[in-house]
Design an enzyme around this catalytic site. Sequence first.
Site, PDB file in Angstrom:
ATOM      1  N   ASP A 127       1.106  -1.497   0.317  1.00  0.00           N
ATOM      2  CA  ASP A 127      -0.002  -0.363  -0.067  1.00  0.00           C
ATOM      3  C   ASP A 127       0.847   1.282   0.154  1.00  0.00           C
ATOM      4  O   ASP A 127       1.760   1.217   0.955  1.00  0.00           O
ATOM      5  CB  ASP A 127      -0.346  -0.536   1.298  1.00  0.00           C
TER       6      ASP A 127
ATOM      7  N   GLU B 247      -3.160   0.132  -3.629  1.00  0.00           N
ATOM      8  CA  GLU B 247      -3.022  -1.144  -2.873  1.00  0.00           C
ATOM      9  C   GLU B 247      -2.901  -2.052  -4.385  1.00  0.00           C
ATOM     10  O   GLU B 247      -3.862  -2.222  -4.822  1.00  0.00           O
ATOM     11  CB  GLU B 247      -3.641  -0.905  -1.753  1.00  0.00           C
TER      12      GLU B 247
END
Length: 352
Positions: A16, A107
């Site tokens: 992420d 992400e």
Amino acid sequence: MSGVGGSVDAVLIHADADAFFASVEQRDFPHLRGRPMVVGPQVVACASYEARALGVHAGMPLRQAVRRWPELVVADFRGEVYEAVSAELLAMFRDVTPLVEPGSMEEAFLDVSALDGGSVEEAGRIAAGLRERARRELGLPVSAGVARAKLFAKLASRRAKPDGLVVVDAETEARVRPRLPVSDLWGVGPATTARLHDAGIVHVADLVGWSVDGLVERRVARAMARNLVAIRDGVDDATIRLPGPRKSISSTRSLGRATRQRSVVEEALRDNVVRAMERLGDDAREPTRLDVHLRYDDQHAVIQPGSLDEPTRDVPTLVGAALAALGRTAYEEDGRGVAMVGVSFTLPTRRP
């Protein structure tokens, strides 16, 4: 979506990019680095970690944030840039493994079970290398979590922020799992949390003795009840779902200063139509419908359907249909200014 994997031997990375929009701005504009800054336009779309330390958060009205923290620096929202960087980031993930499930533009889950022995320790080394590469090649901080299932991989990446790595081995997972608050579980919202608390279920350990049917009787949705029981038993989701063909294509543009001036709004809409069609690239599908999107300066959003006589990729035809839909919004007589204009096209599910 197609599913892959999901065995008890799965090893996943959740990667992420930290404060994605803000990190891109700080990368591209050195004077923003180390300073509390946010990405606009009308509301805070993303706050740097320096701004978050002050209490700024996404969704906060921009005027309110700047009034409370005059030291905030505001950067323009550059959607085209973020989309390009997102494509580079996801391509980097797919260099590691083809088994990538994007969660958003910054992400994704990566299944690395088949790489280098398939242990969480090896996956941790893979994640560390991925983070170094993202910093070196893209100039972005990426946090990562490694675990045997999505829940713990995502919890680990959250714990790793900002710009860190957390590896959850089987022993740690077994120790931590019963103590997890149900309110922290992925997908458990405030209403479900309240119902679980009313039933005396505060932590995962409190789910012992509960069946799916018993939870449903407490007004927990059946799918969520199954998920909760799976989490309790340690057999929760580790399946990577590969994206299928995109169902739509869109483009939006912030106008900077809100306006009702027809030439400005129409020109922005024309640009969006062209950009959306350019994004189709080699995809030969023809849009079957369109929607025009407006956001006013008070954050009120409007979606106005357009009409197409037949599927088409002809840009002048699409522009004409989009402008006709824009006219039906009566934005010029509304009294509010238009802050954002966009267009989305629905695509057929099957390629020709």
